[in-house]
Design a protein around this motif. Structure first.
Motif, short mmCIF file in Angstrom:
data_model
loop_
_atom_site.label_atom_id
_atom_site.label_comp_id
_atom_site.label_asym_id
_atom_site.label_seq_id
_atom_site.Cartn_x
_atom_site.Cartn_y
_atom_site.Cartn_z
N UNK A 171 -0.70 -7.48 3.64
CA UNK A 171 0.26 -7.23 2.58
C UNK A 171 -0.40 -6.55 1.39
N UNK A 172 -1.62 -6.97 1.05
CA UNK A 172 -2.34 -6.35 -0.07
C UNK A 172 -2.59 -4.88 0.22
N UNK A 173 -3.02 -4.58 1.43
CA UNK A 173 -3.31 -3.17 1.77
C UNK A 173 -2.03 -2.34 1.77
N UNK A 174 -0.94 -2.90 2.27
CA UNK A 174 0.32 -2.16 2.28
C UNK A 174 0.80 -1.88 0.86
N UNK A 175 0.68 -2.88 -0.01
CA UNK A 175 1.10 -2.71 -1.41
C UNK A 175 0.26 -1.63 -2.09
N UNK A 176 -1.05 -1.72 -1.94
CA UNK A 176 -1.95 -0.77 -2.59
C UNK A 176 -1.70 0.64 -2.08
N UNK A 177 -1.44 0.78 -0.79
CA UNK A 177 -1.19 2.09 -0.21
C UNK A 177 0.09 2.71 -0.76
N UNK A 178 1.14 1.91 -0.83
CA UNK A 178 2.42 2.41 -1.34
C UNK A 178 2.33 2.75 -2.83
N UNK A 214 -0.37 3.66 -4.51
CA UNK A 214 -1.17 4.86 -4.66
C UNK A 214 -0.39 6.11 -4.27
N UNK A 215 0.53 5.96 -3.33
CA UNK A 215 1.30 7.11 -2.86
C UNK A 215 2.45 7.47 -3.79
N UNK A 216 2.91 6.52 -4.60
CA UNK A 216 4.11 6.77 -5.41
C UNK A 216 3.85 6.81 -6.91
N UNK A 221 -9.08 -1.79 -4.10
CA UNK A 221 -8.29 -0.73 -3.47
C UNK A 221 -7.63 0.17 -4.51
N UNK A 222 -7.43 -0.35 -5.73
CA UNK A 222 -6.79 0.42 -6.79
C UNK A 222 -7.79 0.99 -7.80
#
Length: 256
Positions: free
Chosen positions: A37-44, A46-48, A90-91
């Motif tokens: 969940x942490x990786x998914x949140x950070x990825x989204x 960073x993308x938006x 990640x951020x």
């Protein structure tokens, strides 16, 4: 707003929009007990989003029975420290691009007397004590903030740790179930002495927005003032060791 419970998160966001007149409040799902969940949140994120000025690591559990996260971590260290550690690293690129930026880590006065049990972080070999485990996780918050500051100040990223006070929230839910007699004895006087959520947020806000606070990066605050942490909270060798172990546990490679 990064929230585990989206329903409650949206309710809080609606109250913020209504009370402030600011409609630009976004709620995203994040479960700190899940590295996925942490990786998914950070990825989204960073993308938006182009910019990240302030990251407040505020999630936490306290005095819970020994249960494991989906990644096999003891929950208090897993949620209070390791989830926040992975989210922050990640951020970091976003934080560096947005400099001057800040990371605010909500620790606790409970770090006093705490110890990082490097040989048995998750109490697989030693008896589990929820208070000892909680103190370990809060000391980890402080040491992480200190080491983060050492690594990022040259990039214009500041890091602060703080004790928010004892606040009337649901954080103490396990005290009632695990220590009912103590809870009953303390309930009335403790309730009167506790801070409201608004009062409890003030030191986090202070660390987030006070001008000129960058000179105190790596420091510890309480009641909107600089506070001397316990000696164990100033152990730089332990802070570096904890960083390295945390990176391995969450599968973070700084070269990636």
């Amino acid at each position: 707003m990064a929230c585990r419970d989206m329903r409650r998160g949206e309710k809080a966001a609606s109250e913020i929009r209504w009370s402030t007149g600011n409609g630009n409040v976004v709620v995203r799902q994040l479960d700190l007990s899940s590295l996925r969940s942490v990786r998914e949140f950070a990825s989204k994120l960073s993308a938006t989003e182009d910019q990240l000025d302030i990251l407040i690591n505020n999630a936490g559990v306290m005095l819970c029975p020994k249960i494991l996260t989906e990644d096999g971590f003891e929950t208090q260290l897993g949620v209070n420290h390791l989830g926040h550690f992975l989210l922050t690293v990640l951020l970091l690129d976003m934080l560096k691009r947005s400099a001057p930026s800040r990371v605010v880590n909500v620790s606790s006065i409970a770090h006093v007397g705490g110890k990082i049990n490097f040989e048995d972080l998750f109490y697989n070999k030693t008896p589990y004590d929820s208070l000892v485990s909680y103190r370990q996780s809060k000391l980890a918050n402080l040491l992480f903030s200190r080491e983060l500051s050492r690594r990022t100040r040259v990039f214009g990223v500041s890091s602060f740790a703080l004790h928010p006070g004892v606040i009337r929230t649901e954080l103490g839910r396990y005290v009632e179930t695990r220590y009912p007699l103590l809870s009953a004895i303390l309930q009335v006087p403790a309730w009167l002495l506790m801070k409201t959520p608004k009062q409890g947020a003030q030191t986090s806000i202070y660390c987030a927005v006070t001008e000129g606070l960058e000179v105190h990066t790596g420091c510890y605050f309480s009641d909107c003032k600089l506070k001397e942490p316990a000696p164990e909270g100033k152990d730089d060798l332990a802070a570096m060791r904890l960083w390295d172990i945390s990176a391995k546990l969450v599968g973070y490679n700084e070269e990636d």
